[in-house]
Design a protein around this motif. Structure first.
Motif, PDB file in Angstrom:
ATOM      1  N   GLN A   1       0.850  -1.184   0.000  1.00 49.82           N
ATOM      2  CA  GLN A   1       0.000   0.000   0.000  1.00 49.82           C
ATOM      3  C   GLN A   1       0.892   1.243   0.000  1.00 49.82           C
ATOM      4  O   GLN A   1       1.814   1.360   0.801  1.00 49.82           O
TER       5      GLN A   1
ATOM      6  N   PRO B   1      -6.684  -2.934  -4.400  1.00 49.27           N
ATOM      7  CA  PRO B   1      -7.030  -3.979  -3.435  1.00 49.27           C
ATOM      8  C   PRO B   1      -5.805  -4.711  -2.913  1.00 49.27           C
ATOM      9  O   PRO B   1      -4.796  -4.849  -3.605  1.00 49.27           O
ATOM     10  N   MET B   2      -5.887  -5.180  -1.660  1.00 52.26           N
ATOM     11  CA  MET B   2      -4.789  -5.925  -1.062  1.00 52.26           C
ATOM     12  C   MET B   2      -4.515  -7.199  -1.840  1.00 52.26           C
ATOM     13  O   MET B   2      -5.436  -7.841  -2.352  1.00 52.26           O
ATOM     14  N   LEU B   3      -3.245  -7.570  -1.957  1.00 51.47           N
ATOM     15  CA  LEU B   3      -2.895  -8.828  -2.604  1.00 51.47           C
ATOM     16  C   LEU B   3      -3.309  -9.990  -1.721  1.00 51.47           C
ATOM     17  O   LEU B   3      -3.264  -9.901  -0.494  1.00 51.47           O
ATOM     18  N   SER B   4      -3.699 -11.087  -2.350  1.00 51.56           N
ATOM     19  CA  SER B   4      -4.093 -12.277  -1.599  1.00 51.56           C
ATOM     20  C   SER B   4      -3.740 -13.518  -2.407  1.00 51.56           C
ATOM     21  O   SER B   4      -3.446 -13.443  -3.600  1.00 51.56           O
ATOM     22  N   GLY B   5      -3.767 -14.677  -1.744  1.00 56.42           N
ATOM     23  CA  GLY B   5      -3.473 -15.935  -2.425  1.00 56.42           C
ATOM     24  C   GLY B   5      -2.085 -15.952  -3.030  1.00 56.42           C
ATOM     25  O   GLY B   5      -1.112 -15.476  -2.436  1.00 56.42           O
TER      26      GLY B   5
ATOM     27  N   LEU C   1      -0.063 -12.737  -3.264  1.00 56.61           N
ATOM     28  CA  LEU C   1       0.667 -12.306  -2.064  1.00 56.61           C
ATOM     29  C   LEU C   1       2.122 -12.780  -2.128  1.00 56.61           C
ATOM     30  O   LEU C   1       3.043 -12.039  -1.789  1.00 56.61           O
TER      31      LEU C   1
ATOM     32  N   VAL D   1      -2.421  -8.563  -8.805  1.00 55.88           N
ATOM     33  CA  VAL D   1      -3.654  -8.784  -8.057  1.00 55.88           C
ATOM     34  C   VAL D   1      -4.287 -10.097  -8.483  1.00 55.88           C
ATOM     35  O   VAL D   1      -4.340 -10.431  -9.677  1.00 55.88           O
ATOM     36  N   GLU D   2      -4.772 -10.851  -7.487  1.00 65.63           N
ATOM     37  CA  GLU D   2      -5.397 -12.151  -7.755  1.00 65.63           C
ATOM     38  C   GLU D   2      -6.537 -11.989  -8.759  1.00 65.63           C
ATOM     39  O   GLU D   2      -7.364 -11.084  -8.659  1.00 65.63           O
TER      40      GLU D   2
END
Length: 277
Positions: free
Chosen positions: A65, A95-99, A102, A137-138
């Motif tokens: 961020q 949006p926050m990175l995920s999976g 990340l 981003v996922e």
């Protein structure tokens, strides 16, 4: 969207643009942050009280961020290896990175920490990092995610002076021939390949070099590199292997920690027993 502010008002000298690369426990209530700043490069910063349950820092000092941060201005802090965080606010973002995204993000962070010295500003690389994150981003197309990573690796190597000119054979300075096959060797740069396996064509190298020289605007260079990786370098495996060899050599490691963790997670998923309904 309004910024989330922490601490006193901004100083007259203004804040630094920053990303959190990593954080370490410092005490029961505080953290040491490894920040990547646009103006001053990598900095070690103490965030006092950041671990307290009601600290506003908890919702601000997040990886991936974009932030505005201000540091204490005393002479002791200016000369110290670890600076003191005075203020931090969220500067907007995505949006926050995920999976899996990340892991890709932390992989970029580890590369910056391994290859960029502290207090060594690289504003172009900072902007390239910021432009790379949305592509991770996922939900993005896998090929585009890989192209974003390869483009960032190329820019990181160039900005740190570790990428040879891809348009010439390094030892002879002879122009790269479009139809010839080449390899990237950490100690010797661009060399003519003795076999085709794992090599890149001269045309591919020339397109990459042209993208690196796209212009003075970082966004144009990042976009051109990503397009080159996506459209002209399929499959991406030879380029990935070539850049990995350079990165590991200059980072002084055979395998990056982020890659080891990701491989471990993938192995767990692959060997998870099938559940019976």
């Amino acid at each position: 969207m309004s910024a989330r502010a922490v601490g006193p008002k901004r100083t007259a000298s203004g804040p630094l643009e920053a990303f959190v690369l990593h954080s370490y426990d410092w005490s029961e209530s505080s953290l040491i942050l490894d920040l990547f700043t646009r103006e001053r490069g990598r900095l070690a910063v103490a965030a006092k009280g950041a671990k307290r349950p009601y600290s506003q820092y908890r919702s601000v000092l997040l990886p991936f961020q974009r932030l505005h941060v201000s540091l204490a201005k005393s002479l002791a802090d200016e000369a110290a290896e670890v600076h003191t965080l005075r203020q931090a606010e969220w500067a907007g973002g995505w949006p926050m990175l995920s999976g899996a995204a990340l892991f890709r993000g932390f992989y970029c962070n580890e590369l910056v920490m391994k290859l960029l010295a502290r207090q060594d500003p690289h504003p172009a690389l900072f902007e390239a990092y910021a432009l790379t994150l949305p592509g991770l981003v996922e939900g993005s197309e896998p090929a585009r995610e890989q192209a974003a990573l390869r483009a960032f690796e190329l820019l990181l190597l160039r900005e740190t002076g570790l990428l040879p000119d891809l348009s010439v054979v390094t030892l002879t300075l002879q122009p790269v021939a479009p139809q010839q096959r080449y390899v990237l060797v950490p100690e010797a740069g661009v060399m003519v390949a003795r076999e085709e396996a794992g090599s890149l064509s001269g045309e591919q190298l020339l397109q990459l070099q042209a993208a690196l020289q796209q212009g003075e605007f970082v966004a144009a260079t990042v976009g051109a590199l990503q397009r080159a990786c996506l459209s002209t370098l399929a499959p991406l495996a030879p380029l990935r292997s070539a850049l990995r060899l350079l990165l590991h050599y200059h980072a002084g490691t055979s395998t990056l920690r982020t890659r080891l963790v990701m491989q471990g997670v993938q192995n767990l998923i692959a060997h998870e027993p099938t559940r019976r309904s």
